[in-house]
Design a protein around this motif. Structure first.
Motif: not given
Ligand code: ZN
Ligand code: ZN
Length: 353
Positions: A268-297
């Motif tokens: 949304v560009t080219g306006y002087d102000s943008v207000y009263n915005s709202s968002l609807d979002s819907d997850v269609k597909r999700k895929d979880y992976q389980y992973a181990l990542f390295p940390v030096w502690a």
């Protein structure tokens, strides 16, 4: 549950994964093996298992100690409920608790440690040396303690979403003639619809004291993760998850919402102000992976005997943790900065007058 130790096929000493060569090395006879070569040999297992659980009260939090038998020397190995790899306190052999990484707990991917402990220490001191408000001489090289390579569990999410974004926007035009100034405000109703794909959204899957240290070093370059193989854990500590995806769902939802809103808002560009915005979002597909990542502690005890806890991303070298602050220096600089601003104001004032 099987407790396995990866042993050198040539001499029987323990094998450890070397971040430097990215191979499995024997520090006793100097042999080294690739992942494929190592797969030909069976790891040593302790057939008998001793599992004794004794709840240990610690600052009101209950933690259960679990004991196993070391396949190399037969001594008892003490672990917590979420440990999946550690080393024997007596013979220092690295052991992997195979049973804790099986079935639904088998990680999909792993990022192996990319650099050694020595390199991690060097990077840490290089990092603190660049910090302006750390008391001069506070950090003495070679004084870090409990330096440990730990694999922490993470959930990695890929998903497709569909989103609707609406907002009001104004465009304002101002002009004048000899007598009046005119303002014209045009009001628009904005609508954006988008299908979005997110990859590698990541959150730590361990609810423990180590969580902040594991969260603070993100992000990882998840694209470089490889399919998980047990021996990568040899020589390191590994923790398994105690948070399932539904526990982290709200956090992932927040990420998705925030990123979706930013992406659609940016169109949304080219306006002087943008207000009263709202968002609807819907997850269609999700895929979880389980992973181990390295940390030096590790821990650093300062000259004032205060302990500071640090963690470093084992892939990128990013450091997390709180640094001691030189308050005098900070105050002095703040005062100087204030004086600087005052001087600039005086100058502008002088020029204007
Ligand atoms: Zn060997
Ligand atoms: Zn042992």
């Amino acid at each position: 549950m099987a407790v396995v130790a990866y042993k050198c096929p040539n001499c029987g000493a323990p094998l450890e994964f070397s971040p430097e060569s990215q191979k499995f090395e024997c520090s006793f006879c100097g042999s080294s093996f690739s992942e494929e070569e190592l797969q030909k040999y069976e790891p040593a297992q302790s057939s008998e298992q001793t599992i004794v659980q004794e709840p240990a009260e610690e600052e009101g939090k209950e933690e259960t100690a679990v004991l196993y038998t070391c396949p190399s020397c037969g001594a008892q190995i003490v672990t917590t409920e979420t440990t999946a790899a550690t080393s024997c306190l007596y013979c220092h052999s690295p052991v992997v608790l195979e049973g804790r990484l099986q079935g639904e707990f088998h990680p999909d991917r792993v990022i192996p440690f990319a650099f050694t402990r020595e390199e991690a220490e060097r990077r840490f001191y290089e990092w603190v040396a660049k910090k302006r408000y750390v008391p001069k001489g506070y950090f003495d090289t070679g004084k870090t303690e409990y330096f440990m390579g730990v694999y922490y569990p993470y959930w990695v999410l890929d998903c497709d979403t569909s989103a609707n974004y609406t907002a009001n926007a104004n465009r304002v035009r101002v002009w004048r003639d000899s007598r009046n100034e005119y303002t014209e405000t045009s009001v628009y109703r904005i609508h954006r619809q988008g299908d979005l794909h997110f990859e590698d959204l990541t959150h730590c899957a361990l609810d423990s004291e180590g969580r902040e240290l594991a969260d603070g070093v993100m992000p990882y370059r998840v694209l470089e993760a490889i399919p998980f193989k047990m021996p990568y854990l040899s020589g390191f500590r590994a923790e398994i998850r105690n948070l399932e995806t539904d526990a982290l769902e709200p956090v992932f939802q927040d990420d998705i919402h925030k990123y979706t809103e930013n992406l659609l808002r940016d169109t949304v560009t080219g306006y002087d102000s943008v207000y009263n915005s709202s968002l609807d979002s819907d997850v269609k597909r999700k895929d979880y992976q389980y992973a181990l990542f390295p940390v030096w502690a590790f821990v650093y005890t300062g000259a004032d005997q205060k302990k500071y806890y640090y963690s470093m991303n084992g892939q990128t070298g990013k450091v997390a943790g709180i640094l001691p602050l030189d308050r005098k220096k900070l105050l002095r600089d703040a005062v100087l900065a204030g004086l600087g601003i005052a001087a600039v104001l005086l100058m502008i004032g002088g020029l204007l007058i």
